[in-house]
Structure formats: structure tokens, C-alpha cells
Enzyme design. Structure first.
Site, short mmCIF file in Angstrom:
data_model
loop_
_atom_site.label_atom_id
_atom_site.label_comp_id
_atom_site.label_asym_id
_atom_site.label_seq_id
_atom_site.Cartn_x
_atom_site.Cartn_y
_atom_site.Cartn_z
N HIS A 317 -4.06 -19.81 -3.31
CA HIS A 317 -4.09 -18.71 -2.35
C HIS A 317 -2.81 -18.75 -1.53
O HIS A 317 -2.31 -19.83 -1.22
CB HIS A 317 -5.30 -18.85 -1.41
CG HIS A 317 -5.62 -17.58 -0.70
ND1 HIS A 317 -5.00 -17.22 0.47
CD2 HIS A 317 -6.47 -16.59 -1.02
CE1 HIS A 317 -5.46 -16.05 0.84
NE2 HIS A 317 -6.35 -15.63 -0.03
N ASP A 374 -12.88 -16.07 -5.43
CA ASP A 374 -13.19 -15.52 -6.75
C ASP A 374 -13.74 -16.56 -7.71
O ASP A 374 -14.33 -16.22 -8.74
CB ASP A 374 -11.93 -14.87 -7.34
CG ASP A 374 -11.53 -13.62 -6.57
OD1 ASP A 374 -12.43 -12.97 -6.03
OD2 ASP A 374 -10.33 -13.33 -6.50
N1 ACO Z 1 -2.99 -22.25 -11.71
C1 ACO Z 1 -1.91 -23.03 -11.94
N2 ACO Z 1 -0.82 -23.10 -11.14
C2 ACO Z 1 -0.82 -22.32 -10.04
C3 ACO Z 1 -1.92 -21.47 -9.72
C4 ACO Z 1 -3.03 -21.46 -10.60
N3 ACO Z 1 -4.07 -20.68 -10.34
N4 ACO Z 1 -1.65 -20.80 -8.57
C5 ACO Z 1 -0.42 -21.21 -8.17
N5 ACO Z 1 0.08 -22.14 -9.06
C6 ACO Z 1 1.36 -22.86 -8.92
C7 ACO Z 1 2.54 -21.97 -9.28
O1 ACO Z 1 2.87 -22.06 -10.64
C8 ACO Z 1 3.61 -22.53 -8.37
O2 ACO Z 1 4.06 -23.75 -8.96
P1 ACO Z 1 5.63 -24.20 -8.77
O3 ACO Z 1 5.80 -24.40 -7.29
O4 ACO Z 1 5.75 -25.41 -9.58
O5 ACO Z 1 6.44 -23.04 -9.27
C9 ACO Z 1 2.85 -22.92 -7.10
O6 ACO Z 1 1.51 -23.19 -7.53
C10 ACO Z 1 2.84 -21.84 -6.02
O7 ACO Z 1 2.34 -20.63 -6.62
P2 ACO Z 1 2.82 -19.18 -6.21
O8 ACO Z 1 2.49 -18.25 -7.31
O9 ACO Z 1 4.24 -19.25 -5.74
O10 ACO Z 1 1.90 -18.94 -4.94
P3 ACO Z 1 1.57 -17.53 -4.27
O11 ACO Z 1 1.16 -17.83 -2.89
O12 ACO Z 1 2.71 -16.58 -4.45
O13 ACO Z 1 0.35 -16.97 -5.15
C11 ACO Z 1 -1.84 -16.60 -5.99
C12 ACO Z 1 -0.98 -17.08 -4.80
C13 ACO Z 1 -1.32 -15.27 -6.50
C14 ACO Z 1 -3.27 -16.42 -5.51
C15 ACO Z 1 -1.78 -17.67 -7.11
O14 ACO Z 1 -2.28 -18.91 -6.63
C16 ACO Z 1 -2.56 -17.26 -8.36
O15 ACO Z 1 -2.02 -16.55 -9.22
N6 ACO Z 1 -3.86 -17.69 -8.52
C17 ACO Z 1 -4.68 -17.30 -9.63
C18 ACO Z 1 -5.25 -15.91 -9.44
C19 ACO Z 1 -6.32 -15.88 -8.37
O16 ACO Z 1 -7.24 -16.66 -8.34
N7 ACO Z 1 -6.20 -14.87 -7.49
C20 ACO Z 1 -7.17 -14.62 -6.43
C21 ACO Z 1 -6.61 -14.97 -5.10
S1 ACO Z 1 -7.83 -14.77 -3.84
C22 ACO Z 1 -7.91 -13.10 -3.62
O17 ACO Z 1 -6.99 -12.36 -3.79
C23 ACO Z 1 -9.16 -12.57 -3.25
#
Ligand code: ACO
Length: 428
Positions: A317, A374
Site C-alpha cells: 500500500h 483487498d
Molecule cells: N508484490 C510484490 N512486490 C511488491 C508488491 C506486491 N504486491 N507491492 C509492491 N512491491 C514492491 C515493488 O516491486 C517495489 O520493489 P522495489 O523497491 O524493489 O522496486 C516496492 O515494493 C515498492 O512498490 P511500489 O510499486 O513502488 O509502491 P507503490 O506505493 O507505488 O504501490 C501498490 C502500492 C500499487 C498498492 C503496490 O503495492 C501493488 O501493486 N500492490 C498489489 C496490488 C494491490 O493489492 N492493490 C490494492 C491496494 S489497496 C487499494 O487500493 C484499495
């Protein structure tokens, strides 16, 4: 102690620019850089708005480090399951919980506003079979702007009130009809004798004429109070979440003076993506794909592999770098309902194994990746006989109050401006 200002220095020529530091009632201070371009001729660069406050707001507060979520000052744990979803809607919109009489009056008004203009119902007919309910729901919401055409009178509180209450009341009807249309089964109109959440389950399940299905073996699909309570708590857990991607979209569209329901339709579009609300559908697909507890390590390894686009859905998140309090509430609800609603124990076991493996793994620990809302909603929704393609529309129903309240706040803010960011041009 120095002044409450922040100085930015351009090290190329030593010029300094001083900005006020503003404190809110909770959360980090902010640096007011509104005049930065005028002062320096430069822009700030913050794609994804990781360090940018786009507005000030009195509605919802999140402390992501300490797993705290508050609506109008109330902790989410003191609202979900403790007050009805409609009372929480009232709280979000009015800033205080209703008294008994106000609560009854609001409930009654919402019941009576739940019907759709027949022209909206005809929109569903135009959609092909098996259309995703999110697409149909977005189109139906947009179409409300063709019916409620009168321009909102910004000085008239009643006009605001009516516009907000109408969209909250109609969203479950549109969502249930979008679903029934995707199956080609007859529409069920709302029943004013039923409370908001029960009414939604009724519109999803009933047979024409309002009959509830009998399974012929002593069981029936009559709606149980425990189901209404569970879904009501789920709606509350989704009610608002400050400046998330869909709310930011609603505010951006609202800032152009677009119709309020067009702004809400744009929120629906933004929510559908799998990085946002669409993740709840993907979580269920992913748990089924994993298929067995023994396969969990393979998928954890895929999620960690930088060369593999696979992400663990329902994890991570932008704001919570610790546990998501909404996910914690849902986890508690899952435990409570396990036997009562006969939750799918195989999926629960896989979900638990995924969670345990991820939380013990340095990759997830170092990045602060915890289960989000979620991750837990799907297994409960399945037990409520909600099909997977309705998971994100359920999110929409819950979040509509947040969107419309944030939209109203924007409209009532005399300092609000059209949302218009700048760019770092790198083209020809
Ligand atoms: N699985 C594996 N790795 C992940 C995940 C995941 N679900 N989420 C983040 N990471 C990693 C990224 O690859 C990144 O790694 P790095 O630093 O080595 O490059 C690091 O964690 C940071 O991730 P970002 O994408 O930069 O974080 P951001 O804050 O931009 O994104 C998000 C947050 C979009 C929710 C992301 O965690 C994600 O895609 N999660 C999966 C989808 C999800 O569950 N969405 C629902 C969110 S809650 C809501 O909207 C109601």
C-alpha cells in the site's frame, strides 16, 4: 528554534527561497510551495505524488506508520460493525454521528431514493451479455447526469444534500442491475421495506416477483442477519480513504466543474484498475491459481523476482507501511464468520499460508508490504454468494460516500483550483 519556514537553496547560484510550514491537526507538516514556480521559474518533480498534499481535508486521516485510520476523528475499529454503514455515511457527510431520529430519517430517505429512472434501466439493455459489471456500472452512473441536469446551486445546502444522498442510494441498485444484466436475468427493483445492505443482497438474489430462492432441501437463500451485518461492516471498511487514486480522480474531474455524477463515474473508472480496487477480484483469481498450500513458495518467489511481472495481489500500500487496519478488521470478521457462513476453508488455508510466508520474508518486511483490505474481502464475499466480478462493484458501493463527500469538500473550498500539474519535458 527558527521560524516556521522552510528554505530551498539553488546551489548553482546560491539563491534561496523561503516557504511557510503549515501544520494540520494530525500528520506530517507540509511546506506551502504554491508560489515556487513564480519565485524560482522551476517546478517541483513528484510523479505519483509520493510527497505531495493535493488539498486540505477534514474528512479522513491515515497514519500509515501506526496503522491508524480515522473518519471525522473516529477510529475505523470503533465504526465498522459498531455503527450501521448508513450512520457512517451520515458521519462522513455531516461530521457527526446521527441521533436516533436522524438515523431513522436518513435510512428512510435512502430507501426511497434507491429507485432508478427507467431511462437508466434501458442503458443496461444496450450492454452485451457478460459485460463486466464495472463497465456497466460506470456507464449507468454517467447516465445519471442526463437526468439530474439542474446545475448544482453551490449556495444551497439542500441541493448538496439531495445530490449526495441520491447517488449513495442508487449505487447498490445500479450495481445489482449491472450484474443481473451481465447474466441476462430479469431486474429486481428495490424493496423499500429493506435496509440498504439487505436490499442490495435482495436485489442480487431474488427471483422475479421478489421471491427468494428455495434450495428444496430445507435450506433457503433467504438473507440472514449475519450476512447483512458482515456486508454492512465491509461497506464501512471501504467508505473513505482520503486522497487515494480514485478520490484524487473524482476531485480532479470535479475541479473542472464537471457534473458531480460524472466525477463519480470517473472514480469508478479509476477504482477498477488492479493496482487499486480491482485488486480484490485479482486476489481471488490468484488464490485459485496458487491452488494448494504446497505451491505458495513458488508464487512468493515469483513475486520477489524483479524479472517477473507477477505481484502478490492484496499486498502492499502506498500509505500503510505497516498493517492496514481495515485488513485487520476483515481478518477478525473472517475468523468470526468461518463456521457461521461456512467459509471456503481451502482458500482460507492458502490465504493464510501466503500471508505467513510473506510476513516472514525479508523482501516483504524490508519494503513494508502487508496484506491490504483487498486481501481479505474475497473469501467473505464468496461466502455471501457474491460472484467475483461483483467484488469491485461492492467496493464502489462502499466508497461512493467517500467520493461524494470529498467532492463536496472541494466544491465548498473557496481556494480550490482546477487540477493542472506541470511536467518535465524530455521530448524533441
Ligand atoms: N508484490 C510484490 N512486490 C511488491 C508488491 C506486491 N504486491 N507491492 C509492491 N512491491 C514492491 C515493488 O516491486 C517495489 O520493489 P522495489 O523497491 O524493489 O522496486 C516496492 O515494493 C515498492 O512498490 P511500489 O510499486 O513502488 O509502491 P507503490 O506505493 O507505488 O504501490 C501498490 C502500492 C500499487 C498498492 C503496490 O503495492 C501493488 O501493486 N500492490 C498489489 C496490488 C494491490 O493489492 N492493490 C490494492 C491496494 S489497496 C487499494 O487500493 C484499495
Amino acid at each position: 528554534m527558527g521560524k516556521n519556514t522552510f528554505t530551498l537553496t539553488d546551489n548553482r547560484d546560491g539563491k534561496s527561497f523561503e516557504y511557510d510550514i503549515i501544520s494540520g491537526t494530525r500528520g506530517p507538516d507540509v511546506v506551502d510551495i504554491r508560489s515556487f514556480y513564480k519565485d524560482s521559474g522551476m517546478f517541483t518533480y513528484d510523479p505519483g505524488y509520493t510527497s505531495t498534499a493535493s488539498c486540505d481535508s477534514k474528512i479522513t486521516f491515515i497514519d500509515g506508520e501506526n496503522s491508524e485510520l480515522r473518519h471525522r476523528g473516529y477510529l475505523i475499529q470503533d465504526l465498522a460493525g459498531k455503527h450501521s454503514y448508513l450512520d457512517v455515511c451520515y458521519l462522513l457527510m455531516r461530521g457527526r454521528l446521527p441521533n436516533e431520529e436522524e438515523s431513522k430519517g436518513f435510512d428512510l430517505e435512502i430507501r426511497h431514493r434507491s429507485f432508478l429512472h427507467e431511462a437508466v434501466i434501458r442503458i443496461f439493455d444496450a450492454m452485451p451479455d457478460h459485460a463486466h459489471p464495472m463497465a456497466t456500472l460506470g456507464a449507468a452512473t454517467m447516465s445519471l447526469a442526463t437526468i439530474y441536469k439542474d446545475h448544482l446551486n453551490l449556495d444551497d445546502e439542500d441541493s448538496f444534500k439531495e445530490m449526495r444522498r441520491r447517488i449513495i442510494a442508487k449505487m447498490p441498485t445500479m450495481a445489482a442491475m449491472a450484474y443481473r444484466n451481465s447474466l441476462g436475468i430479469p431486474m429486481i427493483y428495490p424493496d423499500v421495506d429493506r435496509y440498504f445492505t439487505e436490499n442490495f443482497l435482495y436485489m442480487m438474489r431474488a427471483y422475479p416477483g421478489g421471491k427468494m430462492k428455495s434450495l428444496g432441501n430445507g435450506l433457503s437463500e433467504e438473507i440472514k442477519q449475519v450476512e447483512v451485518d458482515a456486508l454492512d461492516a465491509i461497506f464501512t471498511l471501504h467508505a473513505d480513504h482520503e486522497q487515494n487514486a480514485s478520490t484524487t480522480t473524482v476531485r480532479a474531474v470535479g475541479s473542472t466543474e464537471a457534473h458531480p455524477y460524472v466525477s463519480i463515474a470517473s472514480g469508478i473508472a479509476a477504482l477498477w484498475g488492479s493496482a487499486h480496487g480491482g485488486a480484490n477480484e485479482k486476489v481471488m483469481d490468484q488464490l485459485k491459481l496458487i491452488g494448494d498450500v504446497k505451491n505458495v513458495p513458488t508464487y512468493i518467489a515469483k513475486a520477489k523476482d524483479r524479472n517477473d511481472p507477477f505481484r502478490l495481489m492484496g499486498f502492499g500500500h502506498r500509505v500503510y507501511k505497516n498493517r492496514d487496519p481495515r485488513a485487520e478488521s476483515l481478518r477478525g470478521l473472517q475468523k468470526k464468520l468461518k463456521d457461521e457462513l461456512n467459509l471456503d476453508s481451502k482458500l482460507l488455508d492458502i490465504a493464510q499460508a501466503v500471508e505467513e510466508a510473506a510476513l516472514a520474508d525479508d523482501y516483504f518486511k524490508d519494503r513494508g508490504l502487508y496484506p491490504n483490505i483487498d486481501f481479505y474481502s474475497g473469501v467473505i464475499l464468496t461466502a455471501l454468494k457474491i460472484p467475483v466480478e461483483m467484488f469491485t462493484p461492492i467496493f464502489v458501493i462502499g466508497r461512493t460516500v467517500g467520493w461524494i463527500t470529498q467532492w463536496s469538500e472541494l466544491k465548498q473550498d473557496p481556494t480550490a483550483k482546477i487540477a493542472r500539474p506541470r511536467q518535465l519535458y524530455t521530448g524533441k
